[in-house]
Design an enzyme around this catalytic site. Structure first.
Site, PDB file in Angstrom:
ATOM      1  N   TYR A 177      -3.837  -5.828  10.409  1.00 20.25           N
ATOM      2  CA  TYR A 177      -4.687  -5.159   9.703  1.00 20.25           C
ATOM      3  C   TYR A 177      -5.446  -5.853   8.586  1.00 20.25           C
ATOM      4  CZ  TYR A 177      -0.933  -4.087   6.536  1.00 20.25           C
ATOM      5  OH  TYR A 177       0.134  -4.089   5.839  1.00 20.25           O
ATOM      6  N   ASP A 229       8.614   2.067  12.216  1.00 18.75           N
ATOM      7  CA  ASP A 229       7.504   1.275  12.915  1.00 18.75           C
ATOM      8  C   ASP A 229       7.482   1.790  14.387  1.00 18.75           C
ATOM      9  OD1 ASP A 229       6.611  -0.353  10.834  1.00 18.75           O
ATOM     10  OD2 ASP A 229       7.868  -2.045  11.447  1.00 18.75           O
ATOM     11  N   GLY A 250      -4.144  -1.682  13.277  1.00 16.65           N
ATOM     12  CA  GLY A 250      -2.845  -1.898  12.568  1.00 16.65           C
ATOM     13  C   GLY A 250      -2.643  -0.788  11.301  1.00 16.65           C
ATOM     14  N   ARG A 281       0.727  -1.146  -0.118  1.00 18.75           N
ATOM     15  CA  ARG A 281       0.158   0.074   0.244  1.00 18.75           C
ATOM     16  C   ARG A 281       0.843   1.107  -0.039  1.00 18.75           C
ATOM     17  NH1 ARG A 281      -2.314  -4.902   1.232  1.00 18.75           N
ATOM     18  NH2 ARG A 281      -4.377  -4.872  -0.148  1.00 18.75           N
ATOM     19  N   SER A 282       2.125   1.072   0.093  1.00 17.63           N
ATOM     20  CA  SER A 282       2.966   2.407   0.310  1.00 17.63           C
ATOM     21  C   SER A 282       2.917   3.457  -0.983  1.00 17.63           C
ATOM     22  CB  SER A 282       4.465   1.847   0.557  1.00 17.63           C
ATOM     23  OG  SER A 282       4.679   1.175   1.578  1.00 17.63           O
ATOM     24  N   LYS A 310      15.545  -6.002   5.678  1.00 15.65           N
ATOM     25  CA  LYS A 310      15.551  -4.777   6.588  1.00 15.65           C
ATOM     26  C   LYS A 310      16.863  -4.898   7.541  1.00 15.65           C
ATOM     27  CE  LYS A 310      10.519  -4.602   7.532  1.00 15.65           C
ATOM     28  NZ  LYS A 310       9.646  -4.362   8.562  1.00 15.65           N
TER      29      LYS A 310
END
Ligand code: NAP
Length: 280
Positions: free
Chosen positions: A222, A106, A243, A21-22, A71
């Protein structure tokens, strides 16, 4: 919105290039703030990560988000801030001059969402965090940074929670699931960082009637938006933070670092992403 040669562009680096969704979030803010810029998804395999990250600007990017499985390595390829270093993972890269920096948004995504949904939540002395993975690390670090006195980390694999508690310092205690019943009555904040309750996963079995009446309940899951945990908390009249709120709030800092303006998490943006979640 597409990036022109002169307008700044950022990207999401992942492998494989999963649906995210970014782009929707950042394109919305670019439009809303009337800024030129772009945001794309870049599929970068592990063997290509170092070259891509170390030459991010030659690839045309002023910064990036980083997702699974990159990450941890992104952290070692950049100069992390205190949050990314403490969490042990970077999800946002940007340039400070010629230096590639990294952070973990986050942490503020979780905390800022709580502030927005349940002002005053930090009055609690005891927070109960379910899970001890990457998300739990960011959540627990944020809680300590905010001054919460005791953070209880509950995890299926207890040694993993112990390692995390030792690394984070402060009053972080690793506890087994069996201890949850005794901890719930004094937990002013309950956070689920496990995938339990997500579509396709087992439900999270927890008796929230044991929580104090002013407790706040947060779920990082979410999909679905309103998890059974959040639904049960709301039915009891407890305040909740979901979320999706965290996902939207964690995107704010990257946008500000890359495009120079701090965007807002609005009801309109939330509705846009909710509609996208309903499609997939
Ligand atoms: P992770 O590093 O794989 O950690 C998963 C955690 O959940 C571990 O503590 C694991 O316990 C526990 N767990 C997994 N399955 C379980 C089960 N069946 N029963 C009990 N415990 C179980 O994953 P993560 O990166 O922390 O992500 C966790 C969740 O947070 C995911 O649902 C992710 O989508 C969500 N998330 C949401 C946001 C947001 O912005 N809303 C951000 C980050 C993550 P063990 O140690 O025993 O394996």
């Amino acid at each position: 919105m597409t990036a022109s040669r002169k307008s700044p562009a950022a990207c999401l680096i992942g492998w494989p290039a999963a649906h995210s969704r970014s782009p929707l979030i950042h394109h919305y803010w670019l439009r809303k703030l009337d800024l030129m810029g772009g945001y794309s998804i870049e599929a970068v395999p592990p063997e290509g990560l170092a070259e891509f990250v170390l030459h991010l600007s030659s690839h045309g990017f002023v910064g990036a988000n980083v997702t699974i499985p990159h990450k941890e390595r992104a952290l070692s390829l950049s100069l992390p801030d205190a949050r990314a270093a403490a969490v042990g993972a970077a999800n946002t890269l940007w340039y400070e001059g010629s230096q590639l920096r990294s952070t973990n948004t986050d942490v503020e995504g979780f905390i800022n969402n709580l502030d927005a949904c349940a002002p005053g939540w930090e009055a609690t002395k005891d927070a109960l965090v379910l899970g001890a993975g990457g998300a739990s690390r960011a959540v627990a670090y944020g809680l300590i940074e905010r001054g919460i006195r005791r953070v209880h980390l509950v995890n299926r694999t207890l040694p993993r929670a112990r390692v995390l508690a030792d690394q984070l310092g402060g009053d972080v205690r690793a506890v087994p699931w069996a201890a949850v019943v005794d901890l719930l009555p004094r937990a002013g904040l309950l956070v689920n960082t496990t995938p339990l309750g997500m579509h396709g996963q087992r439900p999270l079995e927890i008796d929230i009637s044991l929580l104090p009446p002013d407790a706040v309940v947060s779920d990082l899951v979410y999909v679905p938006l309103r998890t059974p945990l959040l639904a049960a908390a709301q039915a009891r009249g407890l305040r909740t933070a979901d979320g999706l709120g965290m996902l939207l709030h964690q995107a704010v800092r990257g946008f500000e670092l890359w495009f120079g303006k701090r965007p807002e998490v609005t009801a309109e943006l939330r509705a846009l992403v909710e509609a996208d979640l309903a499609k997939h």
